[in-house]
Motif scaffolding. Structure first.
Motif, short mmCIF file in Angstrom:
data_model
loop_
_atom_site.label_atom_id
_atom_site.label_comp_id
_atom_site.label_asym_id
_atom_site.label_seq_id
_atom_site.Cartn_x
_atom_site.Cartn_y
_atom_site.Cartn_z
N ALA A 13 -10.69 17.01 -25.04
CA ALA A 13 -12.09 16.58 -24.97
C ALA A 13 -12.99 17.71 -24.45
CB ALA A 13 -12.19 15.38 -24.04
N GLU A 122 -12.30 10.31 -18.85
CA GLU A 122 -13.69 10.54 -19.25
C GLU A 122 -14.63 10.82 -18.05
OE1 GLU A 122 -14.51 8.27 -22.82
OE2 GLU A 122 -16.58 8.04 -22.10
N THR A 126 -17.48 14.17 -17.62
CA THR A 126 -18.92 14.11 -17.35
C THR A 126 -19.25 14.87 -16.08
OG1 THR A 126 -18.72 11.92 -18.30
CG2 THR A 126 -20.85 12.47 -17.36
N ARG A 147 -22.56 12.75 -23.89
CA ARG A 147 -22.10 11.42 -24.33
C ARG A 147 -21.77 11.46 -25.83
NH1 ARG A 147 -23.84 6.49 -25.80
NH2 ARG A 147 -25.80 7.37 -26.55
N ILE A 150 -18.57 13.34 -26.58
CA ILE A 150 -17.36 12.56 -26.26
C ILE A 150 -17.09 11.54 -27.38
CG2 ILE A 150 -16.36 10.89 -24.63
CD1 ILE A 150 -17.90 12.42 -22.39
N ASN A 154 -13.69 11.34 -29.60
CA ASN A 154 -12.82 10.16 -29.75
C ASN A 154 -12.62 9.78 -31.21
OD1 ASN A 154 -12.13 9.62 -27.05
ND2 ASN A 154 -14.15 8.73 -26.68
#
Ligand code: AP5
Ligand code: MG
Length: 199
Positions: A13, A122, A126, A147, A150, A154
Protein backbone atom coordinates in the motif's frame (compact mmCIF):
# COMPACT_ATOMS: atom_id res chain seq x y z
CA UNK A 1 20.45 -7.75 -18.73
CA UNK A 2 22.81 -10.66 -19.54
CA UNK A 3 24.49 -10.92 -16.16
CA UNK A 4 21.23 -10.47 -14.28
CA UNK A 5 21.23 -11.72 -10.70
CA UNK A 6 17.70 -10.99 -9.47
CA UNK A 7 14.74 -8.68 -10.08
CA UNK A 8 12.68 -7.93 -6.99
CA UNK A 9 9.22 -6.33 -6.90
CA UNK A 10 8.26 -4.39 -3.78
CA UNK A 11 4.50 -4.58 -3.43
CA UNK A 12 2.36 -2.83 -0.86
CA UNK A 13 0.00 0.00 0.00
CA UNK A 14 0.98 3.67 -0.23
CA UNK A 15 3.29 4.47 2.68
CA UNK A 16 4.11 0.84 3.51
CA UNK A 17 7.83 1.65 3.20
CA UNK A 18 8.67 0.57 -0.37
CA UNK A 19 10.91 3.56 -1.12
CA UNK A 20 12.60 3.49 2.28
CA UNK A 21 13.40 -0.23 2.14
CA UNK A 22 14.41 -0.09 -1.56
CA UNK A 23 17.21 2.34 -0.63
CA UNK A 24 18.55 -0.13 1.97
CA UNK A 25 18.28 -3.08 -0.46
CA UNK A 26 20.08 -1.11 -3.17
CA UNK A 27 22.95 -0.37 -0.80
CA UNK A 28 23.37 -3.93 0.46
CA UNK A 29 22.80 -5.94 -2.73
CA UNK A 30 24.00 -3.42 -5.34
CA UNK A 31 20.77 -3.47 -7.37
CA UNK A 32 19.25 -0.59 -9.36
CA UNK A 33 16.26 1.01 -7.60
CA UNK A 34 13.47 2.03 -9.96
CA UNK A 35 10.32 3.68 -8.62
CA UNK A 36 7.72 4.50 -11.26
CA UNK A 37 6.31 7.10 -8.85
CA UNK A 38 9.76 8.77 -8.70
CA UNK A 39 10.13 8.58 -12.51
CA UNK A 40 6.76 10.30 -12.84
CA UNK A 41 7.74 12.96 -10.28
CA UNK A 42 10.88 13.68 -12.37
CA UNK A 43 8.73 14.03 -15.49
CA UNK A 44 6.35 16.35 -13.63
CA UNK A 45 9.24 18.50 -12.39
CA UNK A 46 10.62 18.81 -15.93
CA UNK A 47 7.20 19.79 -17.29
CA UNK A 48 7.37 17.16 -20.08
CA UNK A 49 4.25 15.93 -21.91
CA UNK A 50 4.38 12.69 -19.88
CA UNK A 51 4.73 14.76 -16.69
CA UNK A 52 1.70 16.90 -17.54
CA UNK A 53 -0.39 13.79 -18.29
CA UNK A 54 0.86 12.01 -15.12
CA UNK A 55 0.09 15.00 -12.89
CA UNK A 56 -3.60 14.84 -13.81
CA UNK A 57 -3.76 11.30 -12.42
CA UNK A 58 -1.30 11.51 -9.52
CA UNK A 59 -2.68 14.69 -7.93
CA UNK A 60 -6.12 13.08 -7.86
CA UNK A 61 -4.81 9.85 -6.33
CA UNK A 62 -5.51 7.83 -9.48
CA UNK A 63 -3.15 5.40 -11.17
CA UNK A 64 -1.45 6.45 -14.40
CA UNK A 65 -2.30 4.48 -17.57
CA UNK A 66 -0.70 1.01 -17.80
CA UNK A 67 0.88 1.56 -21.22
CA UNK A 68 2.49 4.88 -20.22
CA UNK A 69 3.82 3.30 -17.01
CA UNK A 70 5.34 0.30 -18.79
CA UNK A 71 6.87 2.64 -21.38
CA UNK A 72 8.72 4.77 -18.81
CA UNK A 73 9.72 1.65 -16.87
CA UNK A 74 11.11 -0.25 -19.86
CA UNK A 75 12.88 2.87 -21.09
CA UNK A 76 14.65 3.16 -17.72
CA UNK A 77 15.49 -0.54 -17.65
CA UNK A 78 16.92 -0.50 -21.16
CA UNK A 79 19.16 2.42 -20.29
CA UNK A 80 20.59 0.48 -17.29
CA UNK A 81 21.30 -2.88 -18.92
CA UNK A 82 24.62 -3.44 -17.13
CA UNK A 83 23.18 -3.65 -13.62
CA UNK A 84 22.86 -6.89 -11.61
CA UNK A 85 19.14 -6.49 -11.26
CA UNK A 86 16.32 -4.14 -10.37
CA UNK A 87 14.28 -3.33 -7.31
CA UNK A 88 10.90 -2.51 -8.86
CA UNK A 89 9.26 -0.15 -6.35
CA UNK A 90 5.54 0.33 -6.98
CA UNK A 91 5.36 -1.50 -10.28
CA UNK A 92 3.48 -3.54 -11.38
CA UNK A 93 0.43 -2.01 -9.75
CA UNK A 94 -2.33 -3.68 -11.79
CA UNK A 95 -2.86 -7.22 -13.11
CA UNK A 96 -2.63 -5.74 -16.60
CA UNK A 97 0.84 -4.30 -15.86
CA UNK A 98 1.98 -7.70 -14.51
CA UNK A 99 0.72 -9.39 -17.68
CA UNK A 100 2.49 -6.83 -19.84
CA UNK A 101 5.75 -7.43 -17.96
CA UNK A 102 5.38 -11.12 -18.85
CA UNK A 103 5.17 -10.07 -22.51
CA UNK A 104 1.40 -10.41 -22.88
CA UNK A 105 0.35 -7.64 -25.25
CA UNK A 106 3.62 -5.78 -24.72
CA UNK A 107 7.01 -5.94 -26.45
CA UNK A 108 9.44 -5.79 -23.54
CA UNK A 109 9.53 -8.65 -21.07
CA UNK A 110 10.60 -7.64 -17.56
CA UNK A 111 11.22 -10.84 -15.59
CA UNK A 112 10.32 -10.97 -11.90
CA UNK A 113 12.11 -13.44 -9.60
CA UNK A 114 10.81 -12.38 -6.19
CA UNK A 115 7.90 -10.30 -4.91
CA UNK A 116 8.11 -8.87 -1.39
CA UNK A 117 4.71 -7.82 -0.09
CA UNK A 118 5.00 -5.27 2.73
CA UNK A 119 1.91 -5.70 4.88
CA UNK A 120 0.68 -2.77 6.95
CA UNK A 121 -2.62 -1.75 8.61
CA UNK A 122 -4.51 1.19 7.08
CA UNK A 123 -4.30 3.42 10.21
CA UNK A 124 -0.49 3.36 10.04
CA UNK A 125 -0.52 4.31 6.34
CA UNK A 126 -2.49 7.48 6.97
CA UNK A 127 -0.38 8.39 9.99
CA UNK A 128 2.91 7.94 8.09
CA UNK A 129 1.83 9.78 4.95
CA UNK A 130 0.33 12.73 6.81
CA UNK A 131 3.59 13.02 8.74
CA UNK A 132 5.60 12.80 5.47
CA UNK A 133 3.43 15.49 3.85
CA UNK A 134 4.89 17.99 6.33
CA UNK A 135 8.46 16.88 5.55
CA UNK A 136 8.53 16.21 1.79
CA UNK A 137 5.81 18.33 0.23
CA UNK A 138 4.51 15.66 -2.15
CA UNK A 139 1.38 16.99 -3.84
CA UNK A 140 -0.39 13.61 -3.39
CA UNK A 141 0.02 13.43 0.41
CA UNK A 142 -3.17 15.32 1.32
CA UNK A 143 -5.84 13.41 3.36
CA UNK A 144 -8.34 13.23 0.46
CA UNK A 145 -5.74 12.05 -2.08
CA UNK A 146 -4.28 9.53 0.39
CA UNK A 147 -7.81 8.09 0.85
CA UNK A 148 -8.18 7.76 -2.93
CA UNK A 149 -4.76 6.10 -3.30
CA UNK A 150 -5.72 3.52 -0.66
CA UNK A 151 -9.00 2.76 -2.49
CA UNK A 152 -7.12 2.15 -5.76
CA UNK A 153 -4.55 0.05 -3.94
CA UNK A 154 -7.32 -2.18 -2.51
CA UNK A 155 -9.20 -2.52 -5.82
CA UNK A 156 -6.41 -2.62 -8.39
CA UNK A 157 -3.10 -3.53 -6.73
CA UNK A 158 -4.02 -5.96 -3.93
CA UNK A 159 -5.16 -8.64 -6.46
CA UNK A 160 -1.45 -8.93 -7.39
CA UNK A 161 -0.87 -10.72 -4.08
CA UNK A 162 -2.90 -13.72 -5.29
CA UNK A 163 -1.44 -13.36 -8.80
CA UNK A 164 2.14 -13.78 -7.54
CA UNK A 165 1.18 -16.32 -4.85
CA UNK A 166 -0.04 -18.52 -7.70
CA UNK A 167 3.39 -18.18 -9.33
CA UNK A 168 5.04 -19.16 -6.01
CA UNK A 169 7.28 -16.09 -5.88
CA UNK A 170 5.51 -13.98 -3.24
CA UNK A 171 6.83 -13.49 0.30
CA UNK A 172 5.00 -11.45 2.95
CA UNK A 173 6.94 -9.18 5.31
CA UNK A 174 5.42 -7.28 8.23
CA UNK A 175 5.94 -3.61 7.30
CA UNK A 176 4.60 -2.29 10.61
CA UNK A 177 7.85 -2.83 12.51
CA UNK A 178 10.88 -0.59 13.01
CA UNK A 179 12.87 0.21 9.84
CA UNK A 180 15.67 -2.08 11.02
CA UNK A 181 13.41 -5.05 11.70
CA UNK A 182 11.55 -4.71 8.39
CA UNK A 183 14.93 -4.67 6.62
CA UNK A 184 16.16 -7.69 8.61
CA UNK A 185 13.10 -9.69 7.49
CA UNK A 186 13.53 -8.52 3.87
CA UNK A 187 17.20 -9.58 3.86
CA UNK A 188 16.26 -13.04 5.14
CA UNK A 189 13.82 -13.40 2.23
CA UNK A 190 16.33 -12.13 -0.38
CA UNK A 191 19.20 -14.25 0.97
CA UNK A 192 17.04 -17.39 0.82
CA UNK A 193 16.04 -16.59 -2.75
CA UNK A 194 19.63 -15.86 -3.84
CA UNK A 195 20.69 -19.19 -2.34
CA UNK A 196 17.90 -20.97 -4.21
CA UNK A 197 18.81 -19.24 -7.51
CA UNK A 198 22.50 -20.13 -7.07
CA UNK A 199 21.73 -23.89 -6.88
P1 AP5 B 1 4.51 6.10 -5.55
O1 AP5 B 1 5.53 7.17 -5.52
O2 AP5 B 1 4.94 4.72 -5.80
O3 AP5 B 1 3.66 6.20 -4.23
P2 AP5 B 1 2.91 5.10 -3.33
O4 AP5 B 1 2.83 3.72 -3.80
O5 AP5 B 1 1.65 5.76 -2.97
O6 AP5 B 1 3.88 4.91 -2.17
P3 AP5 B 1 4.68 5.97 -1.39
O7 AP5 B 1 5.88 6.39 -2.16
O8 AP5 B 1 3.76 7.05 -0.88
O9 AP5 B 1 5.07 5.13 -0.13
P4 AP5 B 1 6.22 4.04 0.06
O10 AP5 B 1 5.63 2.69 0.14
O11 AP5 B 1 7.35 4.27 -0.90
O12 AP5 B 1 6.65 4.42 1.52
P5 AP5 B 1 7.90 5.29 2.02
O13 AP5 B 1 9.11 4.44 2.09
O14 AP5 B 1 7.95 6.59 1.31
O15 AP5 B 1 3.41 6.48 -6.66
C1 AP5 B 1 2.84 7.79 -6.69
C2 AP5 B 1 1.79 7.84 -7.76
O16 AP5 B 1 2.40 7.63 -9.06
C3 AP5 B 1 0.69 6.78 -7.68
O17 AP5 B 1 -0.35 7.15 -6.82
C4 AP5 B 1 0.24 6.69 -9.15
O18 AP5 B 1 -0.60 7.77 -9.48
C5 AP5 B 1 1.55 6.89 -9.91
N1 AP5 B 1 2.17 5.58 -10.19
C6 AP5 B 1 3.35 5.12 -9.68
N2 AP5 B 1 3.60 3.87 -10.11
C7 AP5 B 1 2.54 3.53 -10.91
C8 AP5 B 1 2.20 2.36 -11.62
N3 AP5 B 1 2.98 1.27 -11.60
N4 AP5 B 1 1.04 2.36 -12.33
C9 AP5 B 1 0.25 3.44 -12.38
N5 AP5 B 1 0.49 4.58 -11.70
C10 AP5 B 1 1.64 4.62 -10.97
O19 AP5 B 1 7.42 5.53 3.52
C11 AP5 B 1 6.33 6.41 3.81
C12 AP5 B 1 6.67 7.23 5.08
O20 AP5 B 1 6.73 6.35 6.19
C13 AP5 B 1 8.04 7.93 5.01
O21 AP5 B 1 7.92 9.17 5.62
C14 AP5 B 1 8.96 6.99 5.80
O22 AP5 B 1 10.01 7.69 6.39
C15 AP5 B 1 8.01 6.39 6.80
N6 AP5 B 1 8.36 4.99 7.13
C16 AP5 B 1 8.70 4.00 6.25
N7 AP5 B 1 8.93 2.85 6.92
C17 AP5 B 1 8.69 3.11 8.23
C18 AP5 B 1 8.76 2.30 9.42
N8 AP5 B 1 9.09 1.01 9.39
N9 AP5 B 1 8.45 2.89 10.59
C19 AP5 B 1 8.11 4.22 10.64
N10 AP5 B 1 8.05 5.04 9.56
C20 AP5 B 1 8.33 4.48 8.37
MG1 MG C 1 7.64 5.52 -2.59
Amino acid sequence: MNKRLINIVLLGAPGCGKGTQAAFIKEKYDLEHVSTGALYREEMASGSAIGIEAKRHIDNGHLCPDEMTLDILSHHIQSHDEVKGFILDGVPRTIQQANMMEGKGYDHIIPVDLVINLEIPEEIITERLEKRSKELNRTDDTPEVIRQRIIHYNNLTKPLVAYYEERNILKNVNGAQTLENVFKDICAVIDAELERLAK
